[in-house]
Design a protein around this motif. Structure first.
Motif, PDB file in Angstrom:
ATOM      1  N   UNK A  77       3.526  -2.436   6.152  1.00 44.61           N
ATOM      2  CA  UNK A  77       2.979  -2.382   4.905  1.00 44.61           C
ATOM      3  C   UNK A  77       3.298  -1.167   4.207  1.00 44.61           C
ATOM      4  N   UNK A  78       3.259   0.024   4.806  1.00 42.26           N
ATOM      5  CA  UNK A  78       3.491   1.347   4.191  1.00 42.26           C
ATOM      6  C   UNK A  78       4.757   1.989   4.995  1.00 42.26           C
ATOM      7  N   UNK A  79       5.542   1.069   5.423  1.00 44.35           N
ATOM      8  CA  UNK A  79       6.698   1.508   6.426  1.00 44.35           C
ATOM      9  C   UNK A  79       7.933   0.855   5.891  1.00 44.35           C
ATOM     10  N   UNK A  80       7.913  -0.385   5.532  1.00 45.14           N
ATOM     11  CA  UNK A  80       9.179  -1.166   4.842  1.00 45.14           C
ATOM     12  C   UNK A  80       8.639  -2.388   4.438  1.00 45.14           C
ATOM     13  N   UNK A  82      10.005  -4.492   2.431  1.00 46.42           N
ATOM     14  CA  UNK A  82      10.831  -5.860   2.279  1.00 46.42           C
ATOM     15  C   UNK A  82      10.269  -6.735   3.613  1.00 46.42           C
ATOM     16  N   UNK A  83      10.388  -5.909   4.845  1.00 41.49           N
ATOM     17  CA  UNK A  83       9.820  -6.793   6.011  1.00 41.49           C
ATOM     18  C   UNK A  83       8.562  -7.356   5.909  1.00 41.49           C
ATOM     19  N   UNK A  84       7.712  -6.317   5.573  1.00 40.42           N
ATOM     20  CA  UNK A  84       6.144  -6.753   5.232  1.00 40.42           C
ATOM     21  C   UNK A  84       6.140  -7.900   4.245  1.00 40.42           C
ATOM     22  N   UNK A  85       6.936  -8.089   3.143  1.00 46.85           N
ATOM     23  CA  UNK A  85       6.914  -9.248   2.408  1.00 46.85           C
ATOM     24  C   UNK A  85       7.421 -10.532   3.132  1.00 46.85           C
ATOM     25  N   UNK A  86       8.535 -10.315   3.880  1.00 47.61           N
ATOM     26  CA  UNK A  86       9.031 -11.397   4.582  1.00 47.61           C
ATOM     27  C   UNK A  86       7.815 -12.164   5.551  1.00 47.61           C
ATOM     28  N   UNK A  87       7.206 -11.248   6.240  1.00 46.45           N
ATOM     29  CA  UNK A  87       6.160 -11.802   7.159  1.00 46.45           C
ATOM     30  C   UNK A  87       4.963 -12.544   6.503  1.00 46.45           C
ATOM     31  N   UNK A  88       4.509 -11.933   5.163  1.00 49.18           N
ATOM     32  CA  UNK A  88       3.490 -12.351   4.827  1.00 49.18           C
ATOM     33  C   UNK A  88       4.052 -13.525   3.929  1.00 49.18           C
ATOM     34  N   UNK A  89       5.168 -13.857   3.438  1.00 47.54           N
ATOM     35  CA  UNK A  89       5.801 -15.036   2.888  1.00 47.54           C
ATOM     36  C   UNK A  89       5.731 -16.259   3.914  1.00 47.54           C
ATOM     37  N   UNK A  90       5.995 -15.758   5.214  1.00 45.78           N
ATOM     38  CA  UNK A  90       5.940 -16.828   6.340  1.00 45.78           C
ATOM     39  C   UNK A  90       4.575 -17.316   6.504  1.00 45.78           C
ATOM     40  N   UNK A  91       3.706 -16.373   6.331  1.00 42.14           N
ATOM     41  CA  UNK A  91       2.338 -16.729   6.576  1.00 42.14           C
ATOM     42  C   UNK A  91       1.751 -17.500   5.411  1.00 42.14           C
ATOM     43  N   UNK A  92       2.236 -17.424   4.140  1.00 45.37           N
ATOM     44  CA  UNK A  92       2.095 -18.399   3.095  1.00 45.37           C
ATOM     45  C   UNK A  92       2.468 -19.716   3.302  1.00 45.37           C
ATOM     46  N   UNK A 255       4.008   6.714   7.743  1.00 50.95           N
ATOM     47  CA  UNK A 255       3.589   6.298   6.554  1.00 50.95           C
ATOM     48  C   UNK A 255       4.523   6.770   5.503  1.00 50.95           C
ATOM     49  N   UNK A 256       5.312   5.986   5.046  1.00 51.26           N
ATOM     50  CA  UNK A 256       6.413   6.499   4.096  1.00 51.26           C
ATOM     51  C   UNK A 256       5.752   6.197   2.603  1.00 51.26           C
ATOM     52  N   UNK A 257       4.795   5.694   2.459  1.00 54.69           N
ATOM     53  CA  UNK A 257       3.954   5.405   1.134  1.00 54.69           C
ATOM     54  C   UNK A 257       3.225   6.617   1.186  1.00 54.69           C
ATOM     55  N   UNK A 287      11.983   8.745   1.941  1.00 51.54           N
ATOM     56  CA  UNK A 287      10.925   7.767   2.302  1.00 51.54           C
ATOM     57  C   UNK A 287      10.635   6.623   1.300  1.00 51.54           C
ATOM     58  N   UNK A 288      10.680   6.986   0.292  1.00 50.20           N
ATOM     59  CA  UNK A 288      10.485   5.951  -0.877  1.00 50.20           C
ATOM     60  C   UNK A 288      11.411   5.011  -0.918  1.00 50.20           C
ATOM     61  N   UNK A 289      12.668   5.253  -0.761  1.00 44.83           N
ATOM     62  CA  UNK A 289      13.701   4.455  -0.792  1.00 44.83           C
ATOM     63  C   UNK A 289      14.150   3.537   0.535  1.00 44.83           C
ATOM     64  N   UNK A 290      13.585   4.136   1.704  1.00 44.14           N
ATOM     65  CA  UNK A 290      13.524   3.302   2.913  1.00 44.14           C
ATOM     66  C   UNK A 290      12.550   2.419   2.747  1.00 44.14           C
ATOM     67  N   UNK A 291      11.208   2.624   2.271  1.00 48.53           N
ATOM     68  CA  UNK A 291       9.995   1.908   2.017  1.00 48.53           C
ATOM     69  C   UNK A 291      10.230   0.954   0.849  1.00 48.53           C
ATOM     70  N   UNK A 292      11.290   1.085   0.080  1.00 51.55           N
ATOM     71  CA  UNK A 292      11.624   0.205  -1.150  1.00 51.55           C
ATOM     72  C   UNK A 292      10.129   0.371  -2.069  1.00 51.55           C
ATOM     73  N   UNK A 293       9.904   1.406  -2.524  1.00 48.92           N
ATOM     74  CA  UNK A 293       8.635   1.855  -3.501  1.00 48.92           C
ATOM     75  C   UNK A 293       9.326   2.269  -4.776  1.00 48.92           C
ATOM     76  N   UNK A 294       9.616   1.278  -5.707  1.00 44.67           N
ATOM     77  CA  UNK A 294      10.153   1.842  -6.944  1.00 44.67           C
ATOM     78  C   UNK A 294       9.212   2.891  -7.793  1.00 44.67           C
ATOM     79  N   UNK A 295       8.110   2.597  -7.651  1.00 44.73           N
ATOM     80  CA  UNK A 295       6.983   3.425  -8.218  1.00 44.73           C
ATOM     81  C   UNK A 295       7.118   4.855  -7.801  1.00 44.73           C
ATOM     82  N   UNK A 296       7.088   5.158  -6.351  1.00 43.17           N
ATOM     83  CA  UNK A 296       7.405   6.446  -5.693  1.00 43.17           C
ATOM     84  C   UNK A 296       8.656   7.202  -6.369  1.00 43.17           C
TER      85      UNK A 296
END
Length: 536
Positions: A77-80, A82-92, A255-257, A287-296
């Motif tokens: 969640x606060x590390x990467x 993109x990967x967090x999104x992948x696993x939540x989409x699988x759960x959806x 925690x990259x975020x 950290x922000x780029x690795x975590x893919x956090x545009x707002x950061x």
């Protein structure tokens, strides 16, 4: 073991915050923690890999797969994101297949959080609007309010719309209304509410700091809030301390975020430490780029070019200075060569100089005569010194006589087997107390001879009603002696406590009390003490 040691050092540094050297120690810990970032990342990746290995276990139910995906989401969640999104989409997909009334909104809330973090505000808003708050189970309501508030805050920041900030505050209020007031989540949210509402929250945040350790992911958030609060009060030293604690916790927990490294970078830039400012800002943007956090990334990009240009200018200046230094060294080498050549030629002239040495010897004889007269004058000065040394030995002799009389008294009691009187005398502290009292009286007399207006000038620095009132016969009391020692240049509370035979905490409390009651700015109070007796 490494984490345990670092945690212990951090807690120790917070406990002794008032003593010198803390900032340097904490900076060293932060540097070592960042240097070991690969170690913490490896441990993080190992935890993730262990979770992924669970999929190879045969006979997993769909719900068990769902739970593993959730654990992977928590790790990513606060590390990467993109990967967090992948696993939540699988759960959806699983939630939709199971048609579970709780799992589907749970996954939608997590997706909305990730979309907001990644700057996908339209997708996040659509998901949040699809969730019926009235149908949510009680366990999901805190997530709903918190994630909706996060969305409003992020969206408001992206388009500078104050209305969304106000909406974010409303959702925080709703979150506080349903949380257990004893829970950590409530206390952190309440502290944030006080902080951003300009209502303080320092005491609560300090309490939360004492209740968490370096292994707690919340520690970084709590320490960041404290750093932000102190920075807002223009207390940059304390702000730096808590930003560093926050950064250490974030790095250790991968925690990259995070916002602490950027905050530290800006503090160092403002203080002129361009090297550290550039280093921390670069880590923050990586950290922000690795975590893919545009707002950061956008947040950091506003400051990074300025710091980067300053760093490049500093590097360019350093190179120029190095070139100048090389030129100076080259010039010095030429001068040395010329000097050696000159010395060589001078040696050839030594034969001619021998005749001049004869005349010089005659002059030396005259000088020796003058030195003899000077030595006579020095002998007179030594007589004066010996007289002062005699005073010193008289004082020492007096103390020796007292000790000898005390020894004889003890020996007499022991010889006569008057054990009760002997024990009574040994238990008595009267002799020490008398000597201490005499020492303090001599100190008072000598100090007031040097600074006769000290008591009056000290009281002039205190507010009416808080001034020191001496008892009849007193020259000074404990509080005045503390600041008398400070006036003499002894500012270390440990040394003052040793001299005055009080605990360090008592000395510290006296100093804090006097600063708080000062008629001048409290941080400048002891500077005014050092000016007492100085001729204007």
């Amino acid at each position: 073991m490494l984490r345990t040691n670092i945690t212990y050092l951090i807690l120790l540094l917070i406990t002794v915050k008032s003593f010198a050297g803390e900032d340097d120690s904490l900076r060293h810990i932060l540097d070592k923690t960042i240097d070991n970032q690969a170690f913490y990342t490896e441990k993080k990746e190992q935890r993730i890999e262990n979770l992924k290995q669970l999929f190879s276990v045969g006979g997993l139910t769909v719900r068990q797969q769902y739970d593993i995906h959730n654990k992977l989401y928590d790790e990513y969640r606060k590390y990467q994101t993109d990967s967090a999104t992948t696993y939540v989409q699988k759960n959806k997909v699983i939630a939709e297949a199971l048609a579970d009334s709780e799992l589907l909104p749970e996954t939608n809330l997590k997706l909305a959080y990730l979309y907001s973090a990644r700057g996908m505000y339209i997708e996040a808003k659509n998901l949040l609007d699809s969730i019926s708050k009235n149908r949510l189970p009680d366990r999901l309501l805190p997530d709903y309010y918190e994630i909706y508030g996060t969305f409003c805050s992020g969206y408001g920041q992206s388009n500078n719309n104050i209305a969304y900030y106000q909406e974010s505050e409303k959702y925080r209020d709703s979150l506080l209304s349903i949380l257990d007031t004893e829970s950590l989540q409530y206390k952190i949210a309440y502290a944030a509410d006080l902080l951003y509402g300009n209502q303080g929250g320092k005491d609560l945040l300090l309490e939360l700091m004492n209740g968490t350790d370096a292994s707690s992911p919340e520690r970084g958030v709590i320490a960041y809030y404290l750093g932000y609060l102190y920075e807002r009060e223009n207390n940059t030293d304390s702000a730096e301390i808590y930003y560093m604690i926050s950064a250490i916790a974030d790095v250790e927990n991968c925690i990259r975020d995070n916002a602490s490294l950027r905050a530290l970078s800006l503090l160092y830039y403002a203080s002129g430490n361009i090297d550290k400012a550039h280093r921390f800002m670069k880590i923050a943007i990586d950290d922000a780029l690795a975590c893919n956090l545009p707002y950061r990334t956008v947040e950091i990009s506003a400051s990074y070019p300025i710091i980067s240009v300053a760093y490049q200018e500093k590097e360019s200046k350093s190179k120029t200075n190095l070139l100048i230094l090389l030129l100076i060294i080259s010039l010095l080498l030429i001068i040395v060569f010329i000097s050696l050549l000159y010395i060589y030629k001078q040696m050839q002239r030594l034969a001619r100089i021998k005749n001049e040495l004869s005349e010089t010897n005659l002059r030396l004889s005259e000088l020796n005569s003058e030195l003899s007269d000077t030595n006579s004058n020095l002998a007179e000065s030594n007589v004066v010194k010996e007289e002062y040394i005699g005073h010193f030995f008289d004082l020492c002799s007096s103390y020796i006589d007292k000790m000898e009389n005390y020894r004889k008294s003890l020996n007499k009691f022991a010889t006569n087997k008057q054990m009760e009187d002997l024990h009574k005398m040994l238990r008595s502290t009267q002799l020490v107390d008398n000597e201490v009292e005499e020492l303090y009286n001599k100190f008072d007399v000598i100090f007031l001879n040097l600074y006769p207006s000290f008591v009056e000038e000290f009281n002039a620095l205190q507010t009416p009603g808080e001034q020191v009132l001496l008892k009849k016969g007193e020259l000074m009391n404990t509080e005045l002696r503390i600041f008398a020692l400070i006036r003499l240049g002894i500012a270390d509370s440990v040394k003052i406590a040793s001299f005055l035979r009080y605990s360090i905490s008592t000395i510290y409390n006296y100093r804090v009390k006097a600063r708080n009651n000062a008629t001048v700015p409290r941080e400048q109070f002891e500077g005014y003490i050092m000016k007492i007796g100085v001729k204007k």
